[in-house]
Design an enzyme around this catalytic site. Structure first.
Site, short mmCIF file in Angstrom:
data_model
loop_
_atom_site.label_atom_id
_atom_site.label_comp_id
_atom_site.label_asym_id
_atom_site.label_seq_id
_atom_site.Cartn_x
_atom_site.Cartn_y
_atom_site.Cartn_z
N GLY A 11 0.84 -1.19 -0.05
CA GLY A 11 -0.04 -0.15 0.07
C GLY A 11 0.79 1.18 0.02
O GLY A 11 1.83 1.34 0.77
N ALA A 22 15.28 10.99 -1.32
CA ALA A 22 16.45 10.80 -0.43
C ALA A 22 17.38 9.67 -0.87
O ALA A 22 18.72 9.92 -0.97
CB ALA A 22 16.14 10.79 0.77
N ARG A 72 0.77 -4.84 -5.07
CA ARG A 72 1.08 -6.13 -4.15
C ARG A 72 1.34 -7.32 -5.36
O ARG A 72 0.26 -7.79 -5.50
CB ARG A 72 -0.12 -6.48 -3.14
CG ARG A 72 -0.34 -5.41 -2.27
CD ARG A 72 -1.36 -5.46 -1.57
NE ARG A 72 -2.42 -4.30 -0.78
CZ ARG A 72 -1.58 -3.50 0.18
NH1 ARG A 72 -0.76 -3.87 0.74
NH2 ARG A 72 -2.71 -2.71 0.43
N GLY A 102 5.83 -2.22 3.73
CA GLY A 102 5.31 -2.71 4.92
C GLY A 102 5.76 -3.90 5.02
O GLY A 102 6.88 -4.51 4.58
N ASP A 103 5.18 -4.69 6.11
CA ASP A 103 5.82 -6.21 6.56
C ASP A 103 5.76 -7.07 5.55
O ASP A 103 6.59 -8.07 5.29
CB ASP A 103 5.26 -6.70 7.91
CG ASP A 103 3.84 -6.72 7.96
OD1 ASP A 103 3.10 -6.16 6.96
OD2 ASP A 103 3.19 -7.06 8.92
N THR A 126 4.21 2.65 5.38
CA THR A 126 2.94 2.29 5.61
C THR A 126 2.11 3.47 6.30
O THR A 126 2.95 3.98 7.34
CB THR A 126 3.08 1.10 6.21
OG1 THR A 126 1.31 0.66 6.32
CG2 THR A 126 3.69 0.54 7.37
N ASP A 128 0.00 2.33 8.44
CA ASP A 128 -0.62 1.82 9.82
C ASP A 128 0.32 1.68 10.75
O ASP A 128 -0.11 1.53 12.14
CB ASP A 128 -0.73 0.19 9.25
CG ASP A 128 -1.55 0.04 8.12
OD1 ASP A 128 -2.53 0.88 7.85
OD2 ASP A 128 -1.65 -1.06 7.48
N ASP A 130 2.50 -0.10 11.71
CA ASP A 130 2.45 -1.65 12.41
C ASP A 130 3.61 -2.33 12.27
O ASP A 130 3.75 -3.64 12.08
CB ASP A 130 1.17 -2.21 11.81
CG ASP A 130 1.46 -2.40 10.13
OD1 ASP A 130 2.39 -1.63 9.74
OD2 ASP A 130 0.60 -3.38 9.67
N ARG A 155 -17.53 16.32 13.37
CA ARG A 155 -17.87 16.88 14.49
C ARG A 155 -18.67 17.92 14.48
O ARG A 155 -19.88 18.14 15.14
CB ARG A 155 -16.60 17.33 15.39
CG ARG A 155 -17.10 17.84 16.80
CD ARG A 155 -15.49 18.52 17.54
NE ARG A 155 -14.86 17.22 17.98
CZ ARG A 155 -15.34 16.41 18.77
NH1 ARG A 155 -16.43 16.72 19.70
NH2 ARG A 155 -14.64 15.35 19.28
N ARG A 172 -5.25 -1.70 9.15
CA ARG A 172 -5.16 -3.20 8.99
C ARG A 172 -5.54 -3.96 10.44
O ARG A 172 -6.43 -3.38 11.20
CB ARG A 172 -3.99 -3.75 8.38
CG ARG A 172 -3.73 -4.98 7.75
CD ARG A 172 -2.55 -5.40 7.06
NE ARG A 172 -2.59 -4.53 6.00
CZ ARG A 172 -2.84 -4.96 4.88
NH1 ARG A 172 -3.50 -5.98 4.74
NH2 ARG A 172 -2.46 -4.34 3.72
N GLU A 188 -15.34 10.14 21.72
CA GLU A 188 -15.84 9.64 22.99
C GLU A 188 -15.20 8.25 23.03
O GLU A 188 -14.92 8.02 24.33
CB GLU A 188 -17.29 9.97 22.89
CG GLU A 188 -17.84 11.01 23.36
CD GLU A 188 -17.57 12.21 22.58
OE1 GLU A 188 -17.52 11.93 21.26
OE2 GLU A 188 -17.34 13.17 23.14
N HIS A 254 -9.84 5.29 1.48
CA HIS A 254 -8.44 5.61 0.84
C HIS A 254 -7.95 6.96 1.10
O HIS A 254 -6.85 7.21 0.77
CB HIS A 254 -8.27 5.06 -0.43
CG HIS A 254 -8.25 3.55 -0.65
ND1 HIS A 254 -9.25 2.57 0.01
CD2 HIS A 254 -7.12 2.87 -0.73
CE1 HIS A 254 -9.07 1.29 -0.26
NE2 HIS A 254 -7.55 1.54 -0.55
N ARG A 257 -4.84 7.52 2.70
CA ARG A 257 -3.67 7.13 1.87
C ARG A 257 -3.01 8.22 1.17
O ARG A 257 -1.54 7.90 0.63
CB ARG A 257 -3.77 5.74 1.01
CG ARG A 257 -3.99 4.40 2.06
CD ARG A 257 -2.97 3.64 1.97
NE ARG A 257 -2.64 2.98 0.70
CZ ARG A 257 -3.22 2.04 0.43
NH1 ARG A 257 -4.06 1.29 0.91
NH2 ARG A 257 -3.14 1.53 -1.04
O1 F6P Z 1 -1.73 -1.03 4.77
C1 F6P Z 1 -2.31 0.22 4.42
C2 F6P Z 1 -3.81 0.08 4.12
O2 F6P Z 1 -4.34 1.06 3.88
C3 F6P Z 1 -4.39 -0.75 5.57
O3 F6P Z 1 -4.81 0.35 6.37
C4 F6P Z 1 -5.62 -1.30 4.95
O4 F6P Z 1 -6.03 -2.26 5.49
C5 F6P Z 1 -5.03 -1.81 3.36
O5 F6P Z 1 -3.87 -1.08 3.24
C6 F6P Z 1 -6.00 -1.27 2.23
O6 F6P Z 1 -5.50 -2.23 1.23
P1 F6P Z 1 -5.87 -1.74 -0.33
O7 F6P Z 1 -5.43 -0.43 -0.81
O8 F6P Z 1 -5.46 -2.87 -1.20
O9 F6P Z 1 -7.47 -2.02 -0.34
#
Ligand code: F6P
Length: 324
Positions: A11, A22, A72, A102-103, A126, A128, A130, A155, A172, A188, A254, A257
């Site tokens: 992603g 860089a 991907r 990412g991972d 990423t 996330d 994570d 709000r 994720r 809240e 999205h 992103r």
């Molecule tokens: O890893 C980044 C992310 O935006 C996650 O937060 C989300 O679950 C996933 O990618 C969505 O993936 P895609 O863009 O392939 O739908």
């Protein structure tokens, strides 16, 4: 090392362009050749390379997304796909690779290195946050700001109509975006995968806030949260059990992103991009360059996977106290 290739995979995240810039400019600085690979590992398999120099990356530090594009790649999961990627790297005379992702990206790098003994350094890109071995991932700060800005707008209308909004955010399996943006936006309640709140406790808590004089409410729901996974079902449940509120759902999706990277992400991406080339020149490989306690550090790829996410008790406490 004389020639480095750089790619973005998985992603996309705001700041990836700044990271590529860089890396490219570090190569220029150290008199190394640099190639970009389009569409991540898929471009490696298809031999989709572009020669980059310091000027190729002008005017991109401020741009979201990744100009090298991302994917991907399913083919890279196969032995044959990875062999084709390796053959293309060799044919181009590339000595090392910088992978930004990412991972999943790092897991791919580990297998690739096992099979082909090829130097790779990764950067955490990423939204996330994570990834182990770095306090922050490239794009996370921008995503937080995007979420907070969106919730600020929600709000306004929630308050005007005395409504309850469930706002779903990305992340994720991690609750970092939800927890931090939730605190920043004054939510809240915050539902995260690291803590199972349960529908009834949520409803009881929303009832209490209503009784405490709140006229509208925002509940931030991480997409990976167990009850939040069916956010529309959750909204129905709340409607049935908490008739005081009109309930609305917003899935931010999205938009989280995209957008121009924050200054923090630009600086982080610049530091890590320079760090990646430094690491390769020092002979490091099979590692991710990250930031820990504001210092650029490296960690083996095999330690970057978060596994079970830990609950940040201090942040939870802050969220609880500030939402009374
Ligand atoms: O890893 C980044 C992310 O935006 C996650 O937060 C989300 O679950 C996933 O990618 C969505 O993936 P895609 O863009 O392939 O739908």
């Amino acid at each position: 090392i004389k020639k480095i290739a750089v790619l973005t995979s998985g992603g996309d995240s705001p700041g990836m362009n700044a990271a590529i810039r860089a890396v490219v400019r570090s190569c220029t600085y150290h008199q190394l050749e640099c190639l970009g690979v389009y569409r991540g590992y898929q471009g490696l398999i298809e031999g989709d390379f572009v020669t980059l120099n310091a000027r190729s990356v002008k005017n991109i530090i401020n741009r979201g997304g990744t100009f090298l594009k991302s994917a991907r790649s399913k083919e890279f999961l196969s032995v044959e796909g990875r062999k084709r990627a390796f053959d293309n790297l060799k044919a181009e005379g590339i000595d090392a690779l910088v992978t930004i992702g990412g991972d999943g990206t790092f897991a791919g790098a580990v297998v690739f290195n096992e099979e082909h003994n090829f130097p790779i350094v990764g950067l955490p890109g990423t939204i996330d946050n994570d990834i182990n071995g770095t306090d922050f991932t490239i794009g996370y700060d921008t995503a937080l700001n995007t979420v907070v800005e969106a919730i600020d707008k929600i709000r306004d209308t929630a308050h005007s109509h005395n409504r309850l909004f469930l706002v779903e955010v990305m992340g994720r399996d991690a609750g970092d975006i939800a927890l931090n943006a939730g605190i920043g936006a004054g939510a809240e309640e915050i539902l995260i995968p690291e803590q199972n709140m349960g529908k009834d406790r949520l409803v009881a808590s929303l009832k209490r806030s209503k009784e405490a004089g709140k006229s509208s409410s925002i509940v931030v729901v991480a997409e990976g949260d167990q009850i939040g996974k069916n956010i529309f079902g959750l909204a129905d449940y709340i409607r049935e059990n908490l008739t005081e509120y009109e309930v609305k759902v917003t899935v931010l999706g999205h938009i989280q992103r995209g957008g121009a990277p924050s200054c923090y992400d630009r600086v982080l991406a610049s530091r890590l991009g320079v760090g990646a080339v430094d690491a390769l020149l020092k002979g490091e490989r099979d590692i991710m360059v990250g930031i820990v306690n504001n210092k650029v550090t490296s960690v083996p790829f095999t330690e970057t996977s978060k596994g079970e996410n830990e609950l940040d008790k201090e942040l939870i406490r802050v969220a609880d106290i500030t939402s009374v």
